[in-house]
Write an enzyme that holds these catalytic residues in place. Structure first.
Site, PDB file in Angstrom:
ATOM      1  N   HIS A  45       6.436  54.732 -10.293  1.00 26.41           N
ATOM      2  CA  HIS A  45       5.634  54.013 -10.995  1.00 26.41           C
ATOM      3  C   HIS A  45       4.548  54.711 -11.550  1.00 26.41           C
ATOM      4  O   HIS A  45       3.786  55.478 -10.819  1.00 26.41           O
ATOM      5  CB  HIS A  45       5.305  52.791 -10.172  1.00 26.41           C
ATOM      6  N   ALA A  92       3.811  43.571  -4.751  1.00 24.52           N
ATOM      7  CA  ALA A  92       5.261  42.854  -4.558  1.00 24.52           C
ATOM      8  C   ALA A  92       5.378  42.655  -3.169  1.00 24.52           C
ATOM      9  O   ALA A  92       6.177  41.559  -2.600  1.00 24.52           O
ATOM     10  CB  ALA A  92       6.382  43.595  -5.079  1.00 24.52           C
ATOM     11  N   LYS A 116       8.589  47.060   1.128  1.00 24.66           N
ATOM     12  CA  LYS A 116       9.206  46.082   0.615  1.00 24.66           C
ATOM     13  C   LYS A 116      10.500  45.863   1.411  1.00 24.66           C
ATOM     14  O   LYS A 116      10.864  44.699   1.608  1.00 24.66           O
ATOM     15  CB  LYS A 116       9.280  46.402  -0.963  1.00 24.66           C
ATOM     16  N   ASP A 120       2.460  43.585 -14.115  1.00 23.41           N
ATOM     17  CA  ASP A 120       1.553  44.660 -14.556  1.00 23.41           C
ATOM     18  C   ASP A 120       0.216  43.790 -14.385  1.00 23.41           C
ATOM     19  O   ASP A 120       0.272  42.613 -14.695  1.00 23.41           O
ATOM     20  CB  ASP A 120       1.632  44.896 -15.987  1.00 23.41           C
ATOM     21  N   HIS A 165      13.729  36.667 -11.999  1.00 20.43           N
ATOM     22  CA  HIS A 165      12.583  37.538 -11.805  1.00 20.43           C
ATOM     23  C   HIS A 165      11.235  36.713 -11.500  1.00 20.43           C
ATOM     24  O   HIS A 165      11.363  35.436 -12.169  1.00 20.43           O
ATOM     25  CB  HIS A 165      12.364  38.450 -12.852  1.00 20.43           C
ATOM     26  N   LYS A 167      21.488  41.349 -26.094  1.00 22.86           N
ATOM     27  CA  LYS A 167      22.653  41.605 -27.122  1.00 22.86           C
ATOM     28  C   LYS A 167      23.759  42.267 -26.199  1.00 22.86           C
ATOM     29  O   LYS A 167      23.638  42.723 -25.127  1.00 22.86           O
ATOM     30  CB  LYS A 167      22.297  42.566 -28.173  1.00 22.86           C
ATOM     31  N   TYR A 215      11.386  52.800  -8.785  1.00 23.81           N
ATOM     32  CA  TYR A 215      11.093  53.828  -9.774  1.00 23.81           C
ATOM     33  C   TYR A 215      11.670  55.045  -9.618  1.00 23.81           C
ATOM     34  O   TYR A 215      10.676  55.966  -8.939  1.00 23.81           O
ATOM     35  CB  TYR A 215       9.556  53.943 -10.154  1.00 23.81           C
ATOM     36  N   PHE A 226       8.714  51.725 -24.710  1.00 20.41           N
ATOM     37  CA  PHE A 226       9.188  51.143 -23.488  1.00 20.41           C
ATOM     38  C   PHE A 226       8.985  52.371 -22.438  1.00 20.41           C
ATOM     39  O   PHE A 226       8.339  52.127 -21.307  1.00 20.41           O
ATOM     40  CB  PHE A 226      10.412  50.634 -23.253  1.00 20.41           C
ATOM     41  N   SER A 278      26.061  44.318 -13.403  1.00 20.78           N
ATOM     42  CA  SER A 278      25.087  43.135 -13.726  1.00 20.78           C
ATOM     43  C   SER A 278      24.245  43.330 -14.996  1.00 20.78           C
ATOM     44  O   SER A 278      24.119  44.552 -15.474  1.00 20.78           O
ATOM     45  CB  SER A 278      24.086  43.046 -12.567  1.00 20.78           C
ATOM     46  N   GLU A 281      20.739  42.250 -17.538  1.00 25.35           N
ATOM     47  CA  GLU A 281      19.627  41.532 -17.529  1.00 25.35           C
ATOM     48  C   GLU A 281      19.024  40.929 -18.967  1.00 25.35           C
ATOM     49  O   GLU A 281      19.378  41.585 -19.853  1.00 25.35           O
ATOM     50  CB  GLU A 281      18.597  42.644 -16.981  1.00 25.35           C
ATOM     51  N   HIS A 310      23.365  48.272 -13.427  1.00 24.81           N
ATOM     52  CA  HIS A 310      22.656  47.119 -13.857  1.00 24.81           C
ATOM     53  C   HIS A 310      22.024  47.561 -15.300  1.00 24.81           C
ATOM     54  O   HIS A 310      21.620  48.516 -15.642  1.00 24.81           O
ATOM     55  CB  HIS A 310      21.314  46.682 -13.156  1.00 24.81           C
TER      56      HIS A 310
HETATM   57  P1  FAD Z   1       4.706  47.075  -6.426  1.00 25.73           P
HETATM   58  O1  FAD Z   1       5.992  47.106  -5.580  1.00 25.73           O
HETATM   59  O2  FAD Z   1       3.731  46.106  -5.764  1.00 25.73           O
HETATM   60  O3  FAD Z   1       4.240  48.437  -6.830  1.00 25.73           O
HETATM   61  C1  FAD Z   1       3.193  48.934  -7.974  1.00 25.73           C
HETATM   62  C2  FAD Z   1       2.443  50.010  -7.488  1.00 25.73           C
HETATM   63  O4  FAD Z   1       1.809  49.759  -6.163  1.00 25.73           O
HETATM   64  C3  FAD Z   1       3.317  51.159  -7.349  1.00 25.73           C
HETATM   65  O5  FAD Z   1       2.824  52.456  -7.807  1.00 25.73           O
HETATM   66  C4  FAD Z   1       3.289  51.203  -5.671  1.00 25.73           C
HETATM   67  O6  FAD Z   1       3.585  52.546  -5.197  1.00 25.73           O
HETATM   68  C5  FAD Z   1       2.050  50.656  -5.369  1.00 25.73           C
HETATM   69  N1  FAD Z   1       1.553  50.002  -4.206  1.00 25.73           N
HETATM   70  C6  FAD Z   1       2.601  49.124  -3.577  1.00 25.73           C
HETATM   71  N2  FAD Z   1       1.851  48.539  -2.212  1.00 25.73           N
HETATM   72  C7  FAD Z   1       0.777  49.395  -2.228  1.00 25.73           C
HETATM   73  C8  FAD Z   1      -0.342  49.354  -0.946  1.00 25.73           C
HETATM   74  N3  FAD Z   1      -0.244  48.564  -0.065  1.00 25.73           N
HETATM   75  N4  FAD Z   1      -1.039  49.999  -1.306  1.00 25.73           N
HETATM   76  C9  FAD Z   1      -1.583  50.940  -2.383  1.00 25.73           C
HETATM   77  N5  FAD Z   1      -0.466  50.938  -3.453  1.00 25.73           N
HETATM   78  C10 FAD Z   1       0.548  50.309  -3.376  1.00 25.73           C
HETATM   79  N6  FAD Z   1       7.657  42.988 -15.156  1.00 25.73           N
HETATM   80  C11 FAD Z   1       7.660  41.575 -15.436  1.00 25.73           C
HETATM   81  O7  FAD Z   1       6.245  41.332 -15.824  1.00 25.73           O
HETATM   82  N7  FAD Z   1       8.466  40.651 -15.475  1.00 25.73           N
HETATM   83  C12 FAD Z   1       9.815  40.921 -15.139  1.00 25.73           C
HETATM   84  O8  FAD Z   1      10.731  40.186 -15.174  1.00 25.73           O
HETATM   85  C13 FAD Z   1      10.138  42.381 -14.726  1.00 25.73           C
HETATM   86  N8  FAD Z   1      11.095  42.784 -14.154  1.00 25.73           N
HETATM   87  C14 FAD Z   1      11.520  44.238 -13.854  1.00 25.73           C
HETATM   88  C15 FAD Z   1      12.467  44.514 -13.332  1.00 25.73           C
HETATM   89  C16 FAD Z   1      12.855  45.778 -12.855  1.00 25.73           C
HETATM   90  C17 FAD Z   1      14.339  46.038 -12.433  1.00 25.73           C
HETATM   91  C18 FAD Z   1      11.819  46.825 -13.016  1.00 25.73           C
HETATM   92  C19 FAD Z   1      11.909  48.053 -12.421  1.00 25.73           C
HETATM   93  C20 FAD Z   1      10.499  46.193 -13.323  1.00 25.73           C
HETATM   94  C21 FAD Z   1      10.237  45.108 -13.697  1.00 25.73           C
HETATM   95  N9  FAD Z   1       9.083  44.664 -14.138  1.00 25.73           N
HETATM   96  C22 FAD Z   1       9.006  43.454 -14.748  1.00 25.73           C
HETATM   97  C23 FAD Z   1       8.119  45.594 -14.261  1.00 25.73           C
HETATM   98  C24 FAD Z   1       7.065  45.634 -13.170  1.00 25.73           C
HETATM   99  O9  FAD Z   1       6.463  44.239 -12.893  1.00 25.73           O
HETATM  100  C25 FAD Z   1       5.981  46.441 -13.171  1.00 25.73           C
HETATM  101  O10 FAD Z   1       6.396  47.694 -13.052  1.00 25.73           O
HETATM  102  C26 FAD Z   1       4.682  46.438 -12.252  1.00 25.73           C
HETATM  103  O11 FAD Z   1       3.617  47.141 -12.649  1.00 25.73           O
HETATM  104  C27 FAD Z   1       4.833  46.842 -10.722  1.00 25.73           C
HETATM  105  O12 FAD Z   1       5.749  45.785 -10.126  1.00 25.73           O
HETATM  106  P2  FAD Z   1       6.468  46.149  -8.827  1.00 25.73           P
HETATM  107  O13 FAD Z   1       7.007  44.739  -8.122  1.00 25.73           O
HETATM  108  O14 FAD Z   1       7.150  47.227  -8.730  1.00 25.73           O
HETATM  109  O15 FAD Z   1       5.081  46.446  -7.885  1.00 25.73           O
END
Ligand code: FAD
Length: 294
Positions: A153, A127, A169, A109, A77, A276, A149, A220, A15, A17, A270
């Site tokens: 993370h 998430a 999740k 973020d 996404h 590119k 991660y 990054f 896949s 991205e 992935h």
């Molecule tokens: P979460 O799964 O919510 O986790 C974030 C943090 O919170 C983690 O440390 C987790 O352990 C912690 N956590 C989760 N639930 C709880 C809880 N109930 N209590 C306490 N802590 C908790 N970003 C973009 O802006 N756009 C994109 O398109 C994008 N695509 C991505 C694609 C991939 C494959 C990856 C790996 C990352 C991508 N990101 C993108 C980055 C991502 O948005 C960031 O890393 C963001 O900070 C965390 O998102 P998450 O969905 O992993 O968050």
């Protein structure tokens, strides 16, 4: 088609991205890339979503263009941290009406600006809240991916914490996960092992970032907490100002990384393409013989 169904077929999953370009020229370049990569018959492609909803319209446009103009399965996404519940539902309803069946459910973020944070942190804190919203409101219409991660993370104090919240999740309805980029496979193997011990059974697809611009990837990687092995850093630093040499080293490194992952039984890869195709095509050419055997 749903990615979850395709992943069950047993075929090796490839896949790609992409990100939504800002200009018509960028979009033209992206669609050239897509046409080049389409002939590899990828399992799916995905389109990123800008922090804070900044690419809402552009992500939608590219997702729908791929859906309508190519034979590719596309995943949008979606980050939830800056949207209200209604905004999220509007985006999702629109995707559903337009035949989109795959979403990568992300938190995004947290905005650095305090006021923004106060006004934006409205509905979803994590998430998992978005995964729950989608399953509650749309049932099984969408196949859902989530991020994971292998090195943790940046906000996670340790891997156990990471896996605990990743598991939530999956329990809320995620079908598969794509990992953050990593350059040392031992982090991925250790992460998968901990996840398996924790009872997480969904595919954890490794995210591969071919290095074509060392300074950019170094930045990054430090932002997302991905370790670049010292031996690779040293090699890259000796050729840092020579674009062709950097790309050659980056592609060679990614080929070795993919070969090792395949020989250790991964069922998918992935690629973060940065819109590119050259590096990804070269890697694919080199590993395709192994995919047929796996
Ligand atoms: P979460 O799964 O919510 O986790 C974030 C943090 O919170 C983690 O440390 C987790 O352990 C912690 N956590 C989760 N639930 C709880 C809880 N109930 N209590 C306490 N802590 C908790 N970003 C973009 O802006 N756009 C994109 O398109 C994008 N695509 C991505 C694609 C991939 C494959 C990856 C790996 C990352 C991508 N990101 C993108 C980055 C991502 O948005 C960031 O890393 C963001 O900070 C965390 O998102 P998450 O969905 O992993 O968050």
């Amino acid at each position: 088609m749903k990615i979850s169904e395709k992943l069950k077929s047993g075929e090796f999953s490839i896949s790609f991205e992409f990100f939504p370009p800002k200009t018509p020229e960028g979009e033209e370049q992206l669609f050239n890339t897509i046409r080049n990569l389409e002939r590899l018959n990828p399992t799916f492609v995905s389109v990123t979503y800008g922090a804070g909803g900044s690419t809402r319209d552009r992500t939608r446009k590219i997702v729908l263009r791929i859906h309508n103009e190519t034979n590719l399965t596309v995943m949008a996404h979606l980050t939830c941290v800056s949207h209200t519940r209604e905004e999220l539902l509007d985006i999702l309803r629109d995707y559903k009406e337009n035949g989109i069946e795959n979403i990568l459910a992300l938190r995004g973020d947290i905005p650095q600006d305090k006021d923004l944070r106060a006004s934006h942190d409205i509905f979803c804190k994590y998430a998992v809240d978005l995964v729950k919203l989608i399953r509650n409101e749309f049932g099984d219409h969408f196949s859902l991916g989530v991020a994971s991660y292998p090195e943790g993370h940046p906000e996670s104090p340790n891997l156990e914490w990471e896996v605990k919240y990743f598991k939530l999740k999956v329990e809320a309805g995620a079908d598969f996960s794509i990992t953050q980029m990593f350059f040392d496979n031992s982090y991925y193997y250790r992460f998968v092992e901990i996840c398996e011990r924790a009872g997480i059974g969904v595919p954890i697809i490794p995210g591969i970032m071919p290095i074509t611009n060392f300074k950019q990837i170094k930045k990054f990687a430090s932002m997302c907490g991905a370790t670049i092995p010292q031996r690779l850093v040293s090699k890259m630093e000796t050729v840092a100002d020579n674009r062709e040499e950097v790309e050659k080293l980056g592609v060679e490194f990614a080929i070795r990384q993919c070969e090792d992952l395949i020989s250790n039984g991964v069922t998918g890869l992935h690629f973060y393409t940065l819109n590119k195709s050259k590096a990804t095509l070269e890697i694919y050419e080199s590993i395709k013989g192994l995919l047929k055997q796996s």
